[in-house]
Design a protein around this motif. Structure first.
Motif, PDB file in Angstrom:
ATOM      1  N   LEU A  83      37.515  59.753  24.806  1.00  0.00           N
ATOM      2  CA  LEU A  83      37.370  61.167  25.167  1.00  0.00           C
ATOM      3  C   LEU A  83      36.519  61.269  26.421  1.00  0.00           C
ATOM      4  O   LEU A  83      35.429  60.700  26.496  1.00  0.00           O
ATOM      5  CB  LEU A  83      36.712  61.947  24.028  1.00  0.00           C
ATOM      6  N   GLU A  84      37.023  62.005  27.411  1.00  0.00           N
ATOM      7  CA  GLU A  84      36.285  62.236  28.648  1.00  0.00           C
ATOM      8  C   GLU A  84      35.966  63.712  28.771  1.00  0.00           C
ATOM      9  O   GLU A  84      36.816  64.560  28.498  1.00  0.00           O
ATOM     10  CB  GLU A  84      37.115  61.809  29.860  1.00  0.00           C
ATOM     11  N   GLY A  85      34.748  64.010  29.215  1.00  0.00           N
ATOM     12  CA  GLY A  85      34.344  65.388  29.409  1.00  0.00           C
ATOM     13  C   GLY A  85      33.972  66.050  28.099  1.00  0.00           C
ATOM     14  O   GLY A  85      33.901  65.417  27.053  1.00  0.00           O
ATOM     15  N   GLY A  86      33.701  67.333  28.167  1.00  0.00           N
ATOM     16  CA  GLY A  86      33.310  68.070  26.979  1.00  0.00           C
ATOM     17  C   GLY A  86      31.848  67.867  26.641  1.00  0.00           C
ATOM     18  O   GLY A  86      31.086  67.297  27.418  1.00  0.00           O
ATOM     19  N   LEU A  93      30.613  72.106  15.525  1.00  0.00           N
ATOM     20  CA  LEU A  93      29.870  73.314  15.179  1.00  0.00           C
ATOM     21  C   LEU A  93      30.796  74.331  14.524  1.00  0.00           C
ATOM     22  O   LEU A  93      31.425  74.029  13.526  1.00  0.00           O
ATOM     23  CB  LEU A  93      29.155  73.876  16.410  1.00  0.00           C
ATOM     24  N   ASN A  94      30.940  75.524  15.096  1.00  0.00           N
ATOM     25  CA  ASN A  94      31.800  76.550  14.493  1.00  0.00           C
ATOM     26  C   ASN A  94      33.107  76.708  15.261  1.00  0.00           C
ATOM     27  O   ASN A  94      33.638  77.804  15.399  1.00  0.00           O
ATOM     28  CB  ASN A  94      31.056  77.891  14.412  1.00  0.00           C
ATOM     29  N   GLY A  95      33.637  75.598  15.754  1.00  0.00           N
ATOM     30  CA  GLY A  95      34.881  75.665  16.513  1.00  0.00           C
ATOM     31  C   GLY A  95      35.497  74.296  16.727  1.00  0.00           C
ATOM     32  O   GLY A  95      35.274  73.367  15.942  1.00  0.00           O
ATOM     33  N   TYR A  96      36.254  74.201  17.797  1.00  0.00           N
ATOM     34  CA  TYR A  96      36.953  72.958  18.142  1.00  0.00           C
ATOM     35  C   TYR A  96      36.845  72.706  19.630  1.00  0.00           C
ATOM     36  O   TYR A  96      36.868  73.632  20.436  1.00  0.00           O
ATOM     37  CB  TYR A  96      38.448  73.048  17.788  1.00  0.00           C
ATOM     38  N   GLU A  97      36.765  71.429  19.983  1.00  0.00           N
ATOM     39  CA  GLU A  97      36.871  70.994  21.370  1.00  0.00           C
ATOM     40  C   GLU A  97      38.286  70.440  21.525  1.00  0.00           C
ATOM     41  O   GLU A  97      38.736  69.649  20.694  1.00  0.00           O
ATOM     42  CB  GLU A  97      35.828  69.924  21.703  1.00  0.00           C
ATOM     43  N   ARG A 132      41.295  63.931  28.029  1.00  0.00           N
ATOM     44  CA  ARG A 132      40.311  64.686  28.801  1.00  0.00           C
ATOM     45  C   ARG A 132      40.110  66.064  28.193  1.00  0.00           C
ATOM     46  O   ARG A 132      41.068  66.730  27.812  1.00  0.00           O
ATOM     47  CB  ARG A 132      40.773  64.808  30.251  1.00  0.00           C
ATOM     48  N   TRP A 133      38.853  66.496  28.142  1.00  0.00           N
ATOM     49  CA  TRP A 133      38.495  67.811  27.599  1.00  0.00           C
ATOM     50  C   TRP A 133      39.164  68.906  28.422  1.00  0.00           C
ATOM     51  O   TRP A 133      39.195  68.849  29.651  1.00  0.00           O
ATOM     52  CB  TRP A 133      36.976  67.974  27.626  1.00  0.00           C
ATOM     53  N   ILE A 134      39.705  69.936  27.723  1.00  0.00           N
ATOM     54  CA  ILE A 134      40.336  71.056  28.432  1.00  0.00           C
ATOM     55  C   ILE A 134      39.730  72.408  28.092  1.00  0.00           C
ATOM     56  O   ILE A 134      39.642  73.261  28.968  1.00  0.00           O
ATOM     57  CB  ILE A 134      41.875  71.075  28.246  1.00  0.00           C
ATOM     58  N   TYR A 135      39.296  72.630  26.841  1.00  0.00           N
ATOM     59  CA  TYR A 135      38.656  73.895  26.513  1.00  0.00           C
ATOM     60  C   TYR A 135      38.064  73.865  25.109  1.00  0.00           C
ATOM     61  O   TYR A 135      38.304  72.959  24.339  1.00  0.00           O
ATOM     62  CB  TYR A 135      39.605  75.092  26.658  1.00  0.00           C
ATOM     63  N   THR A 136      37.284  74.928  24.786  1.00  0.00           N
ATOM     64  CA  THR A 136      36.653  75.102  23.482  1.00  0.00           C
ATOM     65  C   THR A 136      37.207  76.358  22.826  1.00  0.00           C
ATOM     66  O   THR A 136      37.449  77.353  23.513  1.00  0.00           O
ATOM     67  CB  THR A 136      35.125  75.308  23.651  1.00  0.00           C
TER      68      THR A 136
END
Length: 67
Positions: free
Chosen positions: A8-11, A34-38, A58-62
């Motif tokens: 996993l990259e980023g986030g 936490l209370n969501g998703y990456e 690669r991380w894109i949003y939360t």
């Protein structure tokens, strides 16, 4: 780590770099935090490893979980 791990990259910095890939073969990955998703997306590239190539996401949003 097993052969089904991904990189996993980023986030957020508290998410480990190596993460187990779920059983589905999706190009997107949702990591609970936490209370969501990456959300991460497959980059189409791999990192060399002694166990074989590891896919890079690669991380894109939360997103947050609605109550």
């Amino acid at each position: 780590m097993n052969a089904r791990d991904v990189i996993l990259e980023g986030g957020p910095s508290d998410i480990p770099e190596r993460y187990p890939l779920p059983n589905d073969d999706s190009d997107r990955l949702r990591v609970p935090r936490l209370n969501g998703y990456e959300h991460y997306e497959f980059t189409g590239t791999y990192r060399a490893d002694t166990a074989g190539p590891i896919p890079i996401y690669r991380w894109i949003y939360t997103t947050l979980i609605a109550e």
